[in-house]
Structure formats: structure tokens, C-alpha cells
Design an enzyme around this catalytic site. Structure first.
Site, PDB file in Angstrom:
ATOM      1  CB  ALA A   1      -1.930   7.658  -3.938  1.00 19.45           C
TER       2      ALA A   1
ATOM      3  CB  ALA B   1      -0.917  -0.018   1.217  1.00 22.69           C
ATOM      4  CG  ASN B   2      -0.184   4.767  -1.670  1.00 25.47           C
ATOM      5  OD1 ASN B   2      -0.883   5.598  -1.117  1.00 25.47           O
ATOM      6  ND2 ASN B   2      -0.563   4.142  -2.773  1.00 25.47           N
ATOM      7  NE  ARG B   3       4.930   6.385   4.924  1.00 29.33           N
ATOM      8  CZ  ARG B   3       5.019   5.503   5.906  1.00 29.33           C
ATOM      9  NH1 ARG B   3       4.001   5.323   6.723  1.00 29.33           N
ATOM     10  NH2 ARG B   3       6.130   4.812   6.074  1.00 29.33           N
ATOM     11  CB  SER B   4      -2.869   8.019  -0.510  1.00 28.08           C
ATOM     12  OG  SER B   4      -4.090   8.696  -0.734  1.00 28.08           O
TER      13      SER B   4
END
Ligand code: C5P
Length: 219
Positions: free
Chosen positions: A95, A29-32
Site C-alpha cells: 500500500a 502512513a496508512n493502515r496496511s
């Protein structure tokens, strides 16, 4: 019935991160947080638009009064976007993960006692913004992308606008020193066919309201 400059208009907004599975219980995942996309969907709704909000697993709740389509992966997000068309405008604030795990396991991966770590193989995800920007028949009249950059923001975002084929790019500097990523404020540059406009630093909600007003004026 909705009133306002966008009454009777359908606007699609993507938001949040995507999750790309490694196995049934793990993901990349990512931090969005989904904050800017959520604020934008609310601002478009407030101008009377009929909003479809396609969101990955965000950490802020979706706005009320919009049609919410929840997805996990980039490929699910593309399918949901295509299913939601036609739209008058589409804003791609998500994102999206650039890669997915190609050899995701069907069952939870286990340590086998050998001390060997598993090797993940990646495949490139579809670029949703570029796909929709380049569709011929049925392309939304206005397609807006975002660009998070850490240096030479305007030059990189101008090149991105051309590469993706979208109409506008909303670029921001996400260098850690700006405190913008994960913060309540944003400082954006709007890139259109007419050039680049630097907006002053302001609350993300205010960026959303100004962008929604510009979208209304363009349609
Ligand atoms: O190339 P980059 O990821 O920096 O481009 C960002 C823009 O492209 C954002 O508007 C994002 O929502 C969109 N995007 C997309 N699908 C991808 C990657 C990015 O729609 N697979």
C-alpha cells in the site's frame, strides 16, 4: 535445494505500507498491516520460488526463508525493486503512499508560539507497479497488482489493469462493512486478460496459496 513448481524462479513481492517523513521523527502512513503480501511471499516460497520480499514498515513479521529488503518510503521501495530485478514474476501488494511531503524538515519541527500551524506541501510518489509494468527490456514475465476498492470493484479494477499496464489485478472490496481490511479473510476478484473471476470469501492464507498456484501455472 528448493523443489516445487517454482523452483529456480525468482519472484519479487512488495508488501506493507510506506512511511513518508514530515521531519526526522514524524511521518505520514496508512493502515496496511502487510498480512496479504506476507502470506503471498510464504505461499510462493512453499512452491519453491526464490522470493525477494521488499517491505515497508509492516505490523506483521516477514516470512522465514525469503530475502527481506526493508524500506521506509515509496522512493526507497522503487529503488529496492529495481535493484532486485531481474525476476520471473513481480507481485505488488504494498500500500504505497500516493504522496510524500515535499517540504519535509531536516530537524524536528517546533511550535514557535505564534499559534500558526505548519503547511505541508505534497509531491506525487512514483507508481512502482506502473513503472515496472511499462519497462521494456527486463520486464518480469508476469506483473500482478492489487486494487482495494469500495464500489464497482470489477469495473474499477479492470480500468486499473489497463491504466497500469500490468498482467493481472487482484481486486478486493474494502468497504468497512466487509470487515476485510485488517481482518483474516478476503474476497477477491482476479482480473486477467481473459476477464474477471470472482473467488469466494476465504482466509487470506488461502487466497495467497491459490494465487501462488496460478502464478506457478502461468510461468
Ligand atoms: O492506484 P492504486 O494505488 O489503487 O493501485 C494499487 C496497486 O498499485 C497496488 O498493486 C500497489 O502496490 C501499486 N502501487 C505502486 N506504487 C504506487 C501506488 C500503487 O506500486 N505509488
Amino acid at each position: 535445494l528448493a523443489t516445487g513448481p517454482l523452483a529456480g524462479r525468482h519472484v519479487l513481492v512488495t508488501s506493507g505500507p510506506t512511511h513518508e517523513p514530515i521531519d526526522p521523527v514524524r511521518y505520514i502512513a496508512n493502515r496496511s498491516s502487510g498480512a496479504q503480501g506476507t502470506a503471498l511471499a510464504a505461499a510462493l516460497r512453499d512452491l519453491g520460488a526464490n522470493v525477494t520480499f521488499v517491505t515497508g514498515p509492516a505490523s506483521v513479521p516477514p516470512p522465514a526463508g525469503v530475502r527481506v529488503v526493508k524500506v521506509e518510503t515509496a522512493r526507497e521501495m522503487l529503488a529496492a525493486v529495481e535493484a532486485a530485478l531481474p525476476a520471473d514474476a513481480a507481485v505488488f501488494a504494498a500500500a504505497v503512499a500516493d504522496w510524500r511531503v515535499e517540504n519535509a524538515a531536516g530537524q524536528k519541527m517546533k511550535k514557535d508560539g505564534s499559534g500558526q500551524a505548519p503547511a505541508l506541501e505534497f509531491a506525487e510518489n512514483p507508481d512502482i507497479l506502473a513503472t515496472i509494468s511499462r519497462m521494456g527490456q527486463g520486464r518480469p514475465q508476469l506483473v500482478v497488482g492489487f486494487a482495494a476498492e469500495t464500489e464497482t470493484v470489477t469495473a474499477h479494477a479492470t480500468a486499473k489493469r489497463a491504466r497500469k499496464g500490468c498482467d493481472w489485478i487482484v481486486a478486493n472490496d474494502v468497504s468497512p462493512a466487509t470487515g476485510i481490511m485488517g481482518g483474516a479473510e478476503n474476497a477477491v476478484t482476479l482480473i486477467t486478460g481473459a476477464g474477471a473471476e470472482d473467488w469466494p470469501r476465504m482466509a487470506k492464507d488461502e487466497v495467497a496459496r491459490r494465487l501462488a498456484a496460478r502464478i506457478a501455472a502461468a510461468l
